[in-house]
Design an enzyme around this catalytic site. Structure first.
Site, short mmCIF file in Angstrom:
data_model
loop_
_atom_site.label_atom_id
_atom_site.label_comp_id
_atom_site.label_asym_id
_atom_site.label_seq_id
_atom_site.Cartn_x
_atom_site.Cartn_y
_atom_site.Cartn_z
N ASP A 38 15.39 -7.96 3.53
CA ASP A 38 14.23 -7.31 2.90
C ASP A 38 13.42 -6.65 4.00
OD1 ASP A 38 11.77 -6.63 1.89
OD2 ASP A 38 11.52 -8.45 0.68
N PHE A 63 7.98 -13.42 1.59
CA PHE A 63 7.42 -12.66 0.47
C PHE A 63 8.40 -11.57 0.06
CE2 PHE A 63 5.00 -9.24 -1.50
CZ PHE A 63 4.33 -9.94 -2.49
N LYS A 112 7.73 0.34 1.10
CA LYS A 112 6.45 0.71 1.71
C LYS A 112 6.42 2.03 2.51
CE LYS A 112 4.02 -3.69 1.69
NZ LYS A 112 4.90 -4.77 1.22
C1 LIG Z 1 5.27 -5.52 0.05
C2 LIG Z 1 6.54 -6.26 0.08
C3 LIG Z 1 7.29 -6.44 -1.09
C4 LIG Z 1 6.83 -6.00 -2.45
O1 LIG Z 1 6.64 -4.62 -2.51
P1 LIG Z 1 5.77 -4.00 -3.73
O2 LIG Z 1 5.94 -2.52 -3.55
O3 LIG Z 1 4.37 -4.49 -3.56
O4 LIG Z 1 6.39 -4.47 -4.98
C5 LIG Z 1 8.50 -7.12 -0.96
N1 LIG Z 1 8.96 -7.56 0.23
C6 LIG Z 1 8.24 -7.39 1.36
C7 LIG Z 1 8.81 -7.89 2.66
C8 LIG Z 1 7.01 -6.74 1.33
O5 LIG Z 1 6.30 -6.61 2.45
#
Ligand SMILES: *Cc1c(COP(=O)(O)O)cnc(C)c1O
Length: 388
Positions: free
Chosen positions: A218, A133, A247
């Site tokens: 990421d 994701f 986050k």
């Molecule tokens: C939450 C998340 C995103 C997206 O972040 P948003 O602030 O919701 O756009 C991307 N990559 C990872 C691994 C995430 O956990």
């Protein structure tokens, strides 16, 4: 009409109607609009790292908003400089930073950096992981390995080839000298808090080094203390070419960051990218308060206590525990995570039914040993309730 009905009437249906309406919080506790108290074991999806209403965060944000709340990128300000310096200090490698407002925007910056690299080097495709994701905007979504949320919004501008996560051989096969970049989470968050096998990130680094593809980590969910380290890649002993954060960085205020190491830090030229709100003074002040007040030794000790406590529970619905640091999934023997989430809320604990058979736990990083014990003590009864 109650708040839930009003929400349903006014909001697009993309979230459904959440089951609890929160009114306020303090530390690891939150209260709903009816006054019911919960221990928060999800922290706004691993985001409220200092918990709720932490005095240092409140002070930093209040002071900043009453001094100057916004400058745009036409003018610089000290909090953004302090924050990027502090991040670079913690990263301890030559790098440069772009500040955004969210995770998906941090990944869009990474995507555009990679596009620049790909055009320069004459390379044509990306590699990412199945079930990975990376966000909901089109670039980040194109890298997201979940057909259900991705495919209906395609086609996407660049070919993305997906490989099974954790399989170094499959990665090696997929990454050729024509590959621009490999996008990976150091532990897959939304897929169910799934850590890769030992050595996977080192293998990914070697594969990228030998083919010239960029390695993009990421760490939007993984970084800023969540695993007991500032950054997950530091525990793996691997430095990516590009790193994305969001986050936990702002402790609940919106901020994202894209870090380019070495040459990747200078791929953007003047005018190539930007954000009006990105790196705004209030979010930067919040992030500085987070970085100044996190205690990684505390995270390590309470996470060992939480994991040990959960692993000692013998219950037919509980198959096991996986994850890193204060970022765990309790894995169920049956697809009853929604029932566990509901039973936990009834018992006064907020957890997240992440996958049908996995319940995510990501408490604030300031959660106390006593709060961890309270959850561990209550969990067998929650599992019992959810089994009915
Ligand atoms: C939450 C998340 C995103 C997206 O972040 P948003 O602030 O919701 O756009 C991307 N990559 C990872 C691994 C995430 O956990």
């Amino acid at each position: 009409m109650d708040l839930f009905q009003r929400f349903e009437k006014a909001f697009m249906p993309n979230y459904g109607v959440p089951p609890v309406a929160l009114a306020r919080g303090e530390g690891s506790r939150v209260w709903d609009v009816a006054g019911k108290e919960y221990l928060d074991f999800i922290a706004g999806i691993a985001t409220s790292s200092l918990g709720h209403a932490h005095p240092a965060l409140v002070e930093a944000v209040s002071k900043q908003v009453s001094t100057i709340a916004h400058t745009s990128n036409l003018f610089l300000h000290e909090p953004e400089v302090l924050l990027t310096e502090k991040l670079l200090d913690l990263l301890n490698a030559p790098a440069k930073v772009f500040l955004a407002n969210s995770g998906t925007e941090a990944n869009e910056a990474a995507y555009k950096l990679a596009v620049k690299y790909g055009r320069r080097e004459g390379r044509s495709y990306f590699v990412a992981a199945e079930n990975g994701f990376h966000g909901r905007t089109i670039g980040a979504l194109s890298l997201t390995g979940k057909p259900a949320i991705r495919d209906q919004f395609g086609p996407f501008p660049i070919d993305v080839r997906f490989v099974p996560y954790g399989d170094a051989d499959a990665l090696k096969e997929a990454v050729t000298g024509d590959c621009i970049a490999v996008f990976l989470e150091p532990t897959q968050g939304e897929a169910g808090v799934v850590p890769p096998p030992e050595g996977y990130f080192e293998a990914a680094r070697e594969i990228c080094d030998s083919t010239g593809a960029l390695l993009v980590a990421d760490e939007i969910q993984a970084a800023i203390g969540r695993t007991g380290h500032w950054f997950a890649h530091q525990a793996d002993g691997v430095t990516p070419d590009i790193l994305t954060l969001a986050k936990g960085l702002g402790g609940g205020l919106p901020i994202g960051a894209c870090v380019g190491f070495g040459d990747a830090g200078t791929l953007f030229e003047k005018g190539d990218h930007g954000s009006t709100f990105g790196g705004n003074p209030v979010s930067c002040a919040a992030a500085l308060a987070v970085l100044d007040n996190l205690d990684l030794d505390h995270v390590k000790s309470v996470s060992a206590r939480l994991r040990g406590g959960l692993e000692a529970i013998g219950h037919p619905l509980l198959k096991g525990v996986r994850g890193r640091g204060l970022w765990l999934a309790t894995v169920l023997t049956e697809p009853r995570s929604a029932e566990v989430q509901r039973a936990a809320a009834d018992a006064g604990f907020l957890v997240n039914a992440l996958q049908p058979d996995a319940v995510r736990l990501a408490p604030p990083l300031i959660v106390t040993a006593g709060e961890v014990d309270a959850f561990v003590t209550a969990f067998p009864r929650i599992l019992e309730e959810a089994s009915k």
